[in-house]
Design a protein around this motif. Sequence first.
Motif, PDB file in Angstrom:
ATOM      1  N   TYR A  35     -35.310  -1.738  14.501  1.00 42.10           N
ATOM      2  CA  TYR A  35     -34.469  -0.872  13.662  1.00 42.10           C
ATOM      3  C   TYR A  35     -33.211  -0.557  14.469  1.00 42.10           C
ATOM      4  O   TYR A  35     -33.160  -0.769  15.681  1.00 42.10           O
ATOM      5  CB  TYR A  35     -35.206   0.419  13.276  1.00 42.10           C
ATOM      6  CG  TYR A  35     -35.516   1.307  14.455  1.00 42.10           C
ATOM      7  CD1 TYR A  35     -36.601   1.048  15.291  1.00 42.10           C
ATOM      8  CD2 TYR A  35     -34.680   2.383  14.779  1.00 42.10           C
ATOM      9  CE1 TYR A  35     -36.855   1.834  16.395  1.00 42.10           C
ATOM     10  CE2 TYR A  35     -34.932   3.182  15.881  1.00 42.10           C
ATOM     11  CZ  TYR A  35     -36.018   2.902  16.686  1.00 42.10           C
ATOM     12  OH  TYR A  35     -36.264   3.673  17.785  1.00 42.10           O
ATOM     13  N   GLY A  91     -29.438  -6.373   7.752  1.00 41.31           N
ATOM     14  CA  GLY A  91     -28.207  -6.698   7.036  1.00 41.31           C
ATOM     15  C   GLY A  91     -27.537  -5.429   6.563  1.00 41.31           C
ATOM     16  O   GLY A  91     -28.178  -4.375   6.448  1.00 41.31           O
ATOM     17  N   ASP A 195     -32.373   0.873  -0.564  1.00 42.02           N
ATOM     18  CA  ASP A 195     -31.263   1.817  -0.334  1.00 42.02           C
ATOM     19  C   ASP A 195     -29.917   1.122  -0.125  1.00 42.02           C
ATOM     20  O   ASP A 195     -28.887   1.780  -0.021  1.00 42.02           O
ATOM     21  CB  ASP A 195     -31.543   2.655   0.925  1.00 42.02           C
ATOM     22  CG  ASP A 195     -32.747   3.550   0.757  1.00 42.02           C
ATOM     23  OD1 ASP A 195     -33.126   3.811  -0.408  1.00 42.02           O
ATOM     24  OD2 ASP A 195     -33.305   3.978   1.781  1.00 42.02           O
ATOM     25  N   GLN A 199     -25.616   2.396  -0.145  1.00 44.02           N
ATOM     26  CA  GLN A 199     -24.693   2.203   0.973  1.00 44.02           C
ATOM     27  C   GLN A 199     -23.353   1.624   0.494  1.00 44.02           C
ATOM     28  O   GLN A 199     -22.315   1.883   1.087  1.00 44.02           O
ATOM     29  CB  GLN A 199     -25.348   1.230   1.955  1.00 44.02           C
ATOM     30  CG  GLN A 199     -24.899   1.358   3.360  1.00 44.02           C
ATOM     31  CD  GLN A 199     -25.781   0.483   4.241  1.00 44.02           C
ATOM     32  OE1 GLN A 199     -26.999   0.624   4.264  1.00 44.02           O
ATOM     33  NE2 GLN A 199     -25.164  -0.416   4.965  1.00 44.02           N
TER      34      GLN A 199
HETATM   35  P1  NAP Z   1     -31.794  -1.662   3.572  1.00 44.09           P
HETATM   36  O1  NAP Z   1     -32.848  -1.035   2.735  1.00 44.09           O
HETATM   37  O2  NAP Z   1     -30.426  -1.087   3.594  1.00 44.09           O
HETATM   38  O3  NAP Z   1     -32.340  -1.804   5.058  1.00 44.09           O
HETATM   39  C1  NAP Z   1     -31.545  -2.436   6.028  1.00 44.09           C
HETATM   40  C2  NAP Z   1     -32.295  -2.498   7.324  1.00 44.09           C
HETATM   41  O4  NAP Z   1     -31.474  -3.220   8.257  1.00 44.09           O
HETATM   42  C3  NAP Z   1     -32.563  -1.136   7.923  1.00 44.09           C
HETATM   43  O5  NAP Z   1     -33.851  -1.156   8.504  1.00 44.09           O
HETATM   44  C4  NAP Z   1     -31.485  -0.996   9.009  1.00 44.09           C
HETATM   45  O6  NAP Z   1     -31.886  -0.239  10.138  1.00 44.09           O
HETATM   46  C5  NAP Z   1     -31.337  -2.437   9.430  1.00 44.09           C
HETATM   47  N1  NAP Z   1     -30.047  -2.721  10.071  1.00 44.09           N
HETATM   48  C6  NAP Z   1     -28.802  -2.655   9.531  1.00 44.09           C
HETATM   49  N2  NAP Z   1     -27.885  -2.997  10.438  1.00 44.09           N
HETATM   50  C7  NAP Z   1     -28.568  -3.301  11.575  1.00 44.09           C
HETATM   51  C8  NAP Z   1     -28.181  -3.717  12.876  1.00 44.09           C
HETATM   52  N3  NAP Z   1     -26.890  -3.917  13.190  1.00 44.09           N
HETATM   53  N4  NAP Z   1     -29.153  -3.928  13.792  1.00 44.09           N
HETATM   54  C9  NAP Z   1     -30.453  -3.741  13.491  1.00 44.09           C
HETATM   55  N5  NAP Z   1     -30.877  -3.341  12.286  1.00 44.09           N
HETATM   56  C10 NAP Z   1     -29.934  -3.125  11.339  1.00 44.09           C
HETATM   57  O7  NAP Z   1     -31.584  -3.200   3.148  1.00 44.09           O
HETATM   58  P2  NAP Z   1     -32.491  -4.209   2.272  1.00 44.09           P
HETATM   59  O8  NAP Z   1     -32.028  -4.121   0.874  1.00 44.09           O
HETATM   60  O9  NAP Z   1     -33.915  -4.049   2.606  1.00 44.09           O
HETATM   61  O10 NAP Z   1     -31.934  -5.592   2.823  1.00 44.09           O
HETATM   62  C11 NAP Z   1     -32.623  -6.348   3.791  1.00 44.09           C
HETATM   63  C12 NAP Z   1     -31.973  -7.719   3.838  1.00 44.09           C
HETATM   64  O11 NAP Z   1     -32.049  -8.330   2.542  1.00 44.09           O
HETATM   65  C13 NAP Z   1     -30.494  -7.684   4.206  1.00 44.09           C
HETATM   66  O12 NAP Z   1     -30.169  -8.804   4.995  1.00 44.09           O
HETATM   67  C14 NAP Z   1     -29.824  -7.788   2.846  1.00 44.09           C
HETATM   68  O13 NAP Z   1     -28.532  -8.304   2.933  1.00 44.09           O
HETATM   69  C15 NAP Z   1     -30.775  -8.724   2.120  1.00 44.09           C
HETATM   70  N6  NAP Z   1     -30.665  -8.632   0.666  1.00 44.09           N
HETATM   71  C16 NAP Z   1     -30.943  -7.480  -0.005  1.00 44.09           C
HETATM   72  C17 NAP Z   1     -30.820  -7.447  -1.386  1.00 44.09           C
HETATM   73  C18 NAP Z   1     -31.108  -6.223  -2.193  1.00 44.09           C
HETATM   74  O14 NAP Z   1     -30.810  -6.221  -3.405  1.00 44.09           O
HETATM   75  N7  NAP Z   1     -31.675  -5.166  -1.645  1.00 44.09           N
HETATM   76  C19 NAP Z   1     -30.436  -8.603  -2.076  1.00 44.09           C
HETATM   77  C20 NAP Z   1     -30.159  -9.753  -1.344  1.00 44.09           C
HETATM   78  C21 NAP Z   1     -30.288  -9.768   0.015  1.00 44.09           C
HETATM   79  P3  NAP Z   1     -31.986   1.394  10.119  1.00 44.09           P
HETATM   80  O15 NAP Z   1     -33.185   1.679   9.243  1.00 44.09           O
HETATM   81  O16 NAP Z   1     -32.201   1.778  11.507  1.00 44.09           O
HETATM   82  O17 NAP Z   1     -30.714   1.857   9.506  1.00 44.09           O
END
Ligand code: NAP
Length: 250
Positions: A35, A91, A195, A199
């Motif tokens: 994280y 991401g 979440d 963001q």
């Molecule tokens: P999320 O709920 O915003 O969670 C993001 C996670 O990434 C959090 O645990 C955060 O850590 C961590 N993070 C962000 N920047 C970081 C860094 N520089 N170093 C280490 N950890 C970091 O996002 P999510 O929706 O689960 O997305 C996960 C992945 O799926 C991402 O690559 C995103 O682009 C991809 N994705 C998501 C969607 C969607 O609709 N949700 C669609 C397509 C692709 P903290 O908890 O410490 O902040």
Amino acid sequence: MAGRGILLVTGGGRGIGAATARLAAQRGYRVCINYRRDAEAAQALVAAIVREGGEALALQADVSQEAEVLRLFEAIDRLPDPLTALVNNAGTLEQQMRLDEMSAARLQRVLATNVLGPLLCAREAVRRMSTAHGGRGGAIVNLSSMAARLGSPNEYVDYAASKGAIDSLTIGLAKEVAGEGIRVNAVRPGLIHTDIHAQGGEPGRVERLQSSIPMGRGGQPEEVARAILWLLSDEASYATGTFIDLSGGR
Ligand code: NAP
């Protein structure tokens, strides 16, 4: 000790990464949950996994910083099992806007986390897993996005471009290490309930766009996690350089 070796999930404390870490622990991986800031979420997830009989630990590192990535992998090296799997999940995205409004600092932040981070983590994983480096092989799954194909106009073309880079990384690295026991694949989620949309300034983004999804609903993190776990598993033994779109048909 878990049977399937160590799985590192970057950004594993929340959202898709957390669902992946939890399912992986249920399937016998010893899970390292990276994280960046939210220690509370990562520790709560570790506690939940341990309550369920699994093994997990939380490791802080910002994947956009090389020194922190090196520290993260060195911590994993000190564990008794070898690293056998990496999910390049961390991401980020920022406030929705057009490209002509974006600052260079923002572009650097987004690309550093979404492109440099996965490249550095994949590099460190290959250094450990590759049979050419004395490793036992392994599997990498990268988190791309349907944004790589759709481009996210008026929202975040920087983010979409970063996911295009993930697609290229997946194709190239898969070919590079196919003969060294490592498979490299990716998933392209569509609109998933996490979440990340808040963001970007629009917590209700999935609801707003769900009528454009052929299946008529957003996806759940667990639905993405199941595809990731399949790609990591021996069930996917002949799959490399390939993609699973998880977008409800969008
Ligand atoms: P999320 O709920 O915003 O969670 C993001 C996670 O990434 C959090 O645990 C955060 O850590 C961590 N993070 C962000 N920047 C970081 C860094 N520089 N170093 C280490 N950890 C970091 O996002 P999510 O929706 O689960 O997305 C996960 C992945 O799926 C991402 O690559 C995103 O682009 C991809 N994705 C998501 C969607 C969607 O609709 N949700 C669609 C397509 C692709 P903290 O908890 O410490 O902040």
